[in-house]
Motif scaffolding. Structure first.
Motif, PDB file in Angstrom:
ATOM      1  N   ASP A  91       0.798  -1.226   0.000  1.00  0.00           N
ATOM      2  CA  ASP A  91       0.000   0.000   0.000  1.00  0.00           C
ATOM      3  C   ASP A  91       0.827   1.271   0.000  1.00  0.00           C
ATOM      4  O   ASP A  91       0.286   2.359  -0.155  1.00  0.00           O
ATOM      5  CB  ASP A  91      -0.943  -0.004   1.204  1.00  0.00           C
ATOM      6  CG  ASP A  91      -0.188   0.119   2.522  1.00  0.00           C
ATOM      7  OD1 ASP A  91       0.971  -0.338   2.591  1.00  0.00           O
ATOM      8  OD2 ASP A  91      -0.756   0.680   3.474  1.00  0.00           O
ATOM      9  N   SER A  92       2.149   1.177   0.206  1.00  0.00           N
ATOM     10  CA  SER A  92       2.968   2.382   0.308  1.00  0.00           C
ATOM     11  C   SER A  92       4.437   2.006   0.158  1.00  0.00           C
ATOM     12  O   SER A  92       4.774   0.861  -0.133  1.00  0.00           O
ATOM     13  CB  SER A  92       2.738   3.077   1.663  1.00  0.00           C
ATOM     14  OG  SER A  92       3.288   2.295   2.711  1.00  0.00           O
ATOM     15  N   GLN A 108      -4.462  -8.783   8.062  1.00  0.00           N
ATOM     16  CA  GLN A 108      -5.226  -7.566   7.828  1.00  0.00           C
ATOM     17  C   GLN A 108      -6.559  -7.697   8.536  1.00  0.00           C
ATOM     18  O   GLN A 108      -7.282  -8.676   8.348  1.00  0.00           O
ATOM     19  CB  GLN A 108      -5.442  -7.322   6.335  1.00  0.00           C
ATOM     20  CG  GLN A 108      -6.068  -5.967   6.037  1.00  0.00           C
ATOM     21  CD  GLN A 108      -6.024  -5.623   4.570  1.00  0.00           C
ATOM     22  OE1 GLN A 108      -6.135  -6.501   3.720  1.00  0.00           O
ATOM     23  NE2 GLN A 108      -5.847  -4.350   4.243  1.00  0.00           N
ATOM     24  N   SER A 133      -1.999   5.956   3.728  1.00  0.00           N
ATOM     25  CA  SER A 133      -3.435   6.234   3.756  1.00  0.00           C
ATOM     26  C   SER A 133      -3.996   5.890   5.118  1.00  0.00           C
ATOM     27  O   SER A 133      -3.532   4.995   5.788  1.00  0.00           O
ATOM     28  CB  SER A 133      -4.153   5.425   2.678  1.00  0.00           C
ATOM     29  OG  SER A 133      -4.015   4.038   2.911  1.00  0.00           O
ATOM     30  N   THR A 136      -5.048   2.163   6.183  1.00  0.00           N
ATOM     31  CA  THR A 136      -4.120   1.045   6.293  1.00  0.00           C
ATOM     32  C   THR A 136      -3.071   1.307   7.362  1.00  0.00           C
ATOM     33  O   THR A 136      -1.880   1.378   7.080  1.00  0.00           O
ATOM     34  CB  THR A 136      -3.429   0.763   4.949  1.00  0.00           C
ATOM     35  OG1 THR A 136      -2.853   1.992   4.458  1.00  0.00           O
ATOM     36  CG2 THR A 136      -4.405   0.233   3.916  1.00  0.00           C
TER      37      THR A 136
END
Length: 214
Positions: A91-92, A108, A133, A136
């Protein structure tokens, strides 16, 4: 003599059949472990050193890990006594480095990525490019509480027992024990989360070089 050869032949045939069935089951389950196209990976395997193994949530056997492989919800990753692996989150730009003789589980749950450090040590690097974000968050769960690492570059370790030692190198981390007590660890601070609750101490030493993650 002939009956003895027959018994040996049957024993060899049965052993070979069992071995073939075991390998067939292993590779079929390996192929189908993440055949669901709707399941997105949580992270990917970056650079590795020495032996690294994974165990999907749906399997009992450990298997070797290669660079670039996707990691999914509920998977466990472990390193050998000389093994190291970088896990890049999907995600990043943030990542974690798992040190030798370590074992973690990645899950998760409720809009956050949760790490369960079973043993060993790891380093978590915060995102650097603004891709983080709110949906998350990255946390570390333990029997004694929870550490929010979403805004921190930190080193964490767990030895015998349930105590987790945390040292924040950059940013800040929020620690909450099982009684609901909250503490914020800022850059250069260290704390321990264990059976006796949260212990908070200012680090005596500040690492000037190398930079976190090097």
């Amino acid at each position: 003599m002939r009956s003895q050869w027959k018994r040996l032949l049957w024993a060899a045939l049965l052993s070979g059949t069992c071995l073939l069935a075991t390998f067939t089951w292993y590779y079929l389950t390996k192929t189908n472990s993440h055949s669901n196209e709707n399941e997105k990976p949580l992270a990917f395997v970056g650079k590795t050193h020495e032996e690294i193994q994974r165990r999907p949530a749906t399997r009992l056997l450990w298997q070797e890990v290669s660079t670039g492989e996707a990691l999914f919800n509920g998977e466990a990753i472990r390193t050998s006594n000389k093994g190291e692996v970088r896990i890049q989150f999907a995600d990043s730009s943030r990542y974690l480095d798992l040190e030798p003789d370590s074992l973690i589980v990645i899950q998760q749950n409720k809009g956050e990525i949760a790490l369960d450090l079973m043993e060993g040590s790891l380093f978590v690097a915060a995102a650097k490019d603004g891709t983080e974000s709110a949906g998350t968050a990255l946390v570390l769960n333990s029997a004694s509480g929870k550490v929010d690492l979403s805004k921190a570059s930190a080193s964490l370790s767990k030895s015998n027992g349930n105590q987790v030692d945390v040292q924040v190198l950059e940013g800040s981390a929020s620690i909450k024990d099982k009684n609901g007590t909250d503490k914020i660890l800022s850059s250069g601070s260290a704390g321990a989360l264990g059976a006796n609750g949260l212990q908070f101490n200012k680090a005596d030493l500040q690492i000037l070089s190398p930079c976190p993650g090097k």
